[in-house]
Design an enzyme around this catalytic site. Sequence first.
Site, PDB file in Angstrom:
ATOM      1  N   ASP A  60      -4.439  -6.094   6.273  1.00 14.99           N
ATOM      2  CA  ASP A  60      -3.004  -5.855   6.177  1.00 14.99           C
ATOM      3  C   ASP A  60      -2.306  -7.188   5.913  1.00 14.99           C
ATOM      4  O   ASP A  60      -2.612  -8.185   6.584  1.00 14.99           O
ATOM      5  CB  ASP A  60      -2.493  -5.231   7.472  1.00 14.99           C
ATOM      6  CG  ASP A  60      -1.059  -4.742   7.355  1.00 14.99           C
ATOM      7  OD1 ASP A  60      -0.519  -4.786   6.238  1.00 14.99           O
ATOM      8  OD2 ASP A  60      -0.477  -4.330   8.366  1.00 14.99           O
ATOM      9  N   PHE A 118       0.676   0.475   3.818  1.00 19.50           N
ATOM     10  CA  PHE A 118       1.327  -0.481   2.934  1.00 19.50           C
ATOM     11  C   PHE A 118       0.839  -0.229   1.512  1.00 19.50           C
ATOM     12  O   PHE A 118      -0.351   0.038   1.287  1.00 19.50           O
ATOM     13  CB  PHE A 118       1.045  -1.930   3.371  1.00 19.50           C
ATOM     14  CG  PHE A 118      -0.391  -2.352   3.235  1.00 19.50           C
ATOM     15  CD1 PHE A 118      -0.862  -2.970   2.081  1.00 19.50           C
ATOM     16  CD2 PHE A 118      -1.286  -2.149   4.266  1.00 19.50           C
ATOM     17  CE1 PHE A 118      -2.176  -3.355   1.968  1.00 19.50           C
ATOM     18  CE2 PHE A 118      -2.603  -2.537   4.166  1.00 19.50           C
ATOM     19  CZ  PHE A 118      -3.058  -3.150   3.009  1.00 19.50           C
ATOM     20  N   TRP A 166       5.277   6.257  -5.703  1.00 24.54           N
ATOM     21  CA  TRP A 166       4.292   7.337  -5.592  1.00 24.54           C
ATOM     22  C   TRP A 166       4.018   7.656  -4.134  1.00 24.54           C
ATOM     23  O   TRP A 166       3.972   8.829  -3.752  1.00 24.54           O
ATOM     24  CB  TRP A 166       3.006   6.915  -6.301  1.00 24.54           C
ATOM     25  CG  TRP A 166       1.971   8.003  -6.386  1.00 24.54           C
ATOM     26  CD1 TRP A 166       1.878   8.982  -7.326  1.00 24.54           C
ATOM     27  CD2 TRP A 166       0.885   8.221  -5.467  1.00 24.54           C
ATOM     28  NE1 TRP A 166       0.804   9.791  -7.068  1.00 24.54           N
ATOM     29  CE2 TRP A 166       0.177   9.348  -5.934  1.00 24.54           C
ATOM     30  CE3 TRP A 166       0.445   7.579  -4.328  1.00 24.54           C
ATOM     31  CZ2 TRP A 166      -0.952   9.842  -5.286  1.00 24.54           C
ATOM     32  CZ3 TRP A 166      -0.672   8.066  -3.670  1.00 24.54           C
ATOM     33  CH2 TRP A 166      -1.365   9.179  -4.152  1.00 24.54           C
ATOM     34  N   HIS A 214      -5.499   5.529 -14.934  1.00 23.35           N
ATOM     35  CA  HIS A 214      -4.121   5.051 -15.041  1.00 23.35           C
ATOM     36  C   HIS A 214      -3.774   4.287 -13.771  1.00 23.35           C
ATOM     37  O   HIS A 214      -3.705   4.859 -12.689  1.00 23.35           O
ATOM     38  CB  HIS A 214      -3.154   6.219 -15.242  1.00 23.35           C
ATOM     39  CG  HIS A 214      -1.717   5.815 -15.304  1.00 23.35           C
ATOM     40  ND1 HIS A 214      -1.226   4.929 -16.249  1.00 23.35           N
ATOM     41  CD2 HIS A 214      -0.662   6.165 -14.533  1.00 23.35           C
ATOM     42  CE1 HIS A 214       0.072   4.760 -16.054  1.00 23.35           C
ATOM     43  NE2 HIS A 214       0.436   5.495 -15.004  1.00 23.35           N
ATOM     44  N   VAL A 215      -3.613   2.972 -13.898  1.00 26.06           N
ATOM     45  CA  VAL A 215      -3.329   2.106 -12.763  1.00 26.06           C
ATOM     46  C   VAL A 215      -1.825   1.886 -12.682  1.00 26.06           C
ATOM     47  O   VAL A 215      -1.199   1.427 -13.642  1.00 26.06           O
ATOM     48  CB  VAL A 215      -4.068   0.760 -12.893  1.00 26.06           C
ATOM     49  CG1 VAL A 215      -3.765  -0.133 -11.690  1.00 26.06           C
ATOM     50  CG2 VAL A 215      -5.566   0.988 -13.022  1.00 26.06           C
ATOM     51  N   LEU A 216      -1.240   2.225 -11.540  1.00 25.11           N
ATOM     52  CA  LEU A 216       0.191   2.032 -11.339  1.00 25.11           C
ATOM     53  C   LEU A 216       0.489   0.580 -10.996  1.00 25.11           C
ATOM     54  O   LEU A 216      -0.328  -0.115 -10.389  1.00 25.11           O
ATOM     55  CB  LEU A 216       0.693   2.930 -10.207  1.00 25.11           C
ATOM     56  CG  LEU A 216       0.644   4.442 -10.445  1.00 25.11           C
ATOM     57  CD1 LEU A 216       1.063   5.180  -9.186  1.00 25.11           C
ATOM     58  CD2 LEU A 216       1.527   4.839 -11.618  1.00 25.11           C
TER      59      LEU A 216
END
Length: 526
Positions: free
Chosen positions: A246, A145, A174, A164-166
């Site tokens: 999760d 996930f 990604w 670099h944080v998405l």
Amino acid sequence: MAAHERIINASIAPTLLQQLAIVLPKDASFKIYHLSTPPTRTSSLYSAPPGTRPDRTYCESHFLTVSIAVSGDREVLVYAVEILIYSTAFDSTFFVSKADSTGFLHLLGLAKGTPSPIRDITATFLRHLVEQHKRENIRSVVSLFARAQDQYLFPGSVEYSGKHVLDDRGLVRWWCRVLDPLIEGTLEWDFVKGYLTVPGLDSHETTSYIPNRNTSKWTIGHPLRDISRHSDDIPPRCFIPHYPDDPKARFLDELDEEITKSQDTSGQWKSVKSIEQFWDMMAFRQECSAGRLVGFIWIVFTPKDQQQPTESVLGDSQNTFMTLDSQADVNSSPPPSFPITPATSFNASSQMQPLSSPAKLDESRKSTPKSRATKKKLSGPIIPRQPRVKTRNKNYLLDRPETSAYYVWRPEGRGQIIVDESDYKRVTELLLRLDFANLELATSSSTRWVNEVRSGAWGSSGDAWGQTVTGTKAFEVRAAAGVAGVATLNMGLMRKKRKDVPEPQPESAPKVNVLSTGMVRKKAKV
């Protein structure tokens, strides 16, 4: 050759190093650290239907870290990924638990326009594990996930400006691009299919996250019914896996409380009646709402001939604890079914009761006469026992079969260092207590963690901890999309453009209007 010697010679498995060298940038050096555990008995991923017992499940943990060299002889960790492998007699599940980067990869000095090697490292490592744990006619499933977070494995790394944080949408895209190569080039499987579900989005919006919107390889939805070995008439809770940390597992635990309070033996929830309704309700969870997105991704590898386990394996999965008195009866008759309530079916294997009642055991003990053992009278001189000197260490973690009906544990699929569950938990928790806020702290933290794992290695296996791999793939640096190339002209072909100079206009004196004689009118005299 001893088992531990085979592990040392195999080290990280040459196939993995060769595959990494093929996809990594040319002349770029990385150091690979691979830690793993042997297959260990664990709780089942799926809740068992009423009246049955959970499948026997084994878990194998893999932790891969990548480092690069910085100034001097120091190194710094740049990436880490944790993958848990759950194996049963029916399938193998590869769950991507965590993945994180520190942001120091730019110190490698790659050419401008070279893609980040993190995506290729992740896809190659996953493909390697799937290949090494492949069993004949047994299905394999990759599951994860995608939930955006500032830092997962490297504390303080979010404070470094180079990381670099998405965001949520970028992270889902990604991961889809990472797993997309796993679908192609798999001739040993009948077919491979990708699945994507984003709670709260419809099919048209979810398709935008699939690479190239290729719906022939990807399906919008989930494969939970397809990968289950049970029929469709079982409760929905039996289709949903229970992974650690999760979002859907937390929702699953809350729904199971309804069954516990109502003392219902059917295993049905009161508020949720189907899997489709479960995913609809997931869209209103705090982790999947309020502007946040969570993508659930599966890659299902279907074998060419799906084979059902033998009767002995099924019987062992359904009945794990038996007394000696009942084992002889089971060999001649099918195993009886026991009523198990849904509230306890998840860990029912640890709650098994003996088939013979304690009252019958006491009666059988009373009926058999006890024979007193006569003690032999010792006489003569006392001869002391000579102490036995231990001449070699033995790693008992490796004293288990490489193949069984429930898992396969090939030497090529193991880590450089193999530890038990307690040591694995200790070293991973140590990484979560370090600091990667800047380069100085990150290098000292990396050195401490690497040395800590090496010190806990058994025997000489610590010598294989950390191996250098140099990339061989040459990337063609292309101009960015939408930016036109610069055309340079020869000096002889250049022609200067004349400047537009306004012509000077002569200044003219103001004209005097002169009336003619006929136009002059004299005033009459009075």
